[in-house]
Design a protein around this motif. Sequence first.
Motif, PDB file in Angstrom:
ATOM      1  N   UNK A   1       0.830  -1.209   0.000  1.00 16.59           N
ATOM      2  CA  UNK A   1       0.000   0.000   0.000  1.00 16.59           C
ATOM      3  C   UNK A   1       0.865   1.260   0.000  1.00 16.59           C
ATOM      4  N   UNK A   2       1.961   1.226   0.749  1.00 16.11           N
ATOM      5  CA  UNK A   2       2.884   2.364   0.751  1.00 16.11           C
ATOM      6  C   UNK A   2       3.485   2.568  -0.643  1.00 16.11           C
ATOM      7  N   UNK A   3       3.866   1.471  -1.305  1.00 18.21           N
ATOM      8  CA  UNK A   3       4.403   1.572  -2.675  1.00 18.21           C
ATOM      9  C   UNK A   3       3.372   2.173  -3.629  1.00 18.21           C
ATOM     10  N   UNK A   4       2.118   1.770  -3.465  1.00 21.35           N
ATOM     11  CA  UNK A   4       1.078   2.322  -4.334  1.00 21.35           C
ATOM     12  C   UNK A   4       0.891   3.818  -4.112  1.00 21.35           C
ATOM     13  N   UNK A   5       0.886   4.233  -2.848  1.00 26.19           N
ATOM     14  CA  UNK A   5       0.741   5.666  -2.551  1.00 26.19           C
ATOM     15  C   UNK A   5       1.912   6.452  -3.125  1.00 26.19           C
ATOM     16  N   UNK A   6       3.133   5.934  -2.989  1.00 25.23           N
ATOM     17  CA  UNK A   6       4.304   6.621  -3.529  1.00 25.23           C
ATOM     18  C   UNK A   6       4.251   6.673  -5.058  1.00 25.23           C
ATOM     19  N   UNK A   7       3.823   5.575  -5.692  1.00 23.88           N
ATOM     20  CA  UNK A   7       3.736   5.546  -7.144  1.00 23.88           C
ATOM     21  C   UNK A   7       2.715   6.553  -7.657  1.00 23.88           C
ATOM     22  N   UNK A   8       1.515   6.517  -7.072  1.00 26.13           N
ATOM     23  CA  UNK A   8       0.476   7.454  -7.510  1.00 26.13           C
ATOM     24  C   UNK A   8       0.872   8.893  -7.205  1.00 26.13           C
TER      25      UNK A   8
END
Length: 419
Positions: free
Chosen positions: A379-386
């Motif tokens: 979830x952290x990776x997704x937030x950083x990517x977006x």
Amino acid sequence: MTTNRVDTATGAAYVLLAALAGLCGGGLSVAGGLGLLPAGSILARIEPAHPALMLLYVVVPALVGGFGTLWLPRALARDHMLARGLNGAGLVLAACAALLTLGNAAQGVHPHGTGAGIALLLWCAGTLLTCMALLVTVFDSRADSVARRPFSPFVWGEMLAAAVLLLSVPVLAGMVVRAWFWPALAQPVVAENFAGPIGLVILLAGFGIVFEMSARFARFSERPVALIMAATAATGSVAWVKTVFVQGAERTSAVWLGGVILALCSFSAVCLAGLWLAGTWKSRVTLRTPLLWGLGFLAVVSVGWVAQLSHGAGLHSALQFGALYAVCGGFYLWRGEECGFWYPQGLALLHFGLTAVATALVFIPAQQGLGGVLFGLSAVCFVLTAGASFRRNVSAASVADANVAEQPLHRTPRAETTR
């Protein structure tokens, strides 16, 4: 064609609502399973609201409200959504329902009480407004179209998912009202009562996104895909409504009809997966980031179908994971290939890898805690990517050109001449 700014803001707010509800519900569920929530604390009281947060405030806002607002006008070759006031009102009501659900849980309000019923009614009203705005946009585009081009699988999935909600959400609202005025004749109404229609929404919208991922290189006909989706939506909705109105000694038939819904979802998933595999069998497939999520969706739904046939359970959990893969894959497909914007590929691939490993670990009893931790990291990776994609907000082509320009020119040394 660019998305209207109002639609972009509304769709992004839908996705943000789904992301916050998912982080809150999923995070608290994992923390509760690991015993990290102190007894009697606010977080421990909110943790039982996990089913409502995941079913009502993640799946529908993301797959229907978010993608329907951000992506559907582009798929229909329109400039913007129609009835944007209805769409915005639906977002506000859904957000208010989510806050009321969290507030009731934090105060220790009984999940069958009046406060929970009001939250459900607010969610029902907001969902109906969102679905009406989506269907109006679809039907109006069909009426104005001169070429009468066939709908893409994504449009079919969104339209049928909205139709399922439009038919079943009033029944859920009627269940709440009946429980208030005739409690002796009604069963307690909780979010889990709506798991059947939510499963249909995940199946329809998810396969619509998966087929859209392979539309550029696969060869398949939209007609059988649309027919299977439509038959699944109609039969599943009727079967679920029938289970709601069954009373007394006929409750055994309600259990049987619930099994019919699961069997129907399983059969539809197998047929749609078979059509997808037949269309991509001889195609040259490049494992792009969205396609990885699509393959993950097919894998978890197929495993759930096998578990449902062999053990009688497993499809519900598979559809819940399928919603995660559909939402993430749909975001990368919409942001990257449909709109042409850049996002960091390395973080996106790390996001998929962590999610895939966490999904496998969840089904191992001794490794569920580690799986929850990996889900949090993903979830952290997704937030950083977006966040990186929206902050930079540049096209992928311009980033590729800039990278090529920054590469040093390798010149071959000229041979020395001797005099």
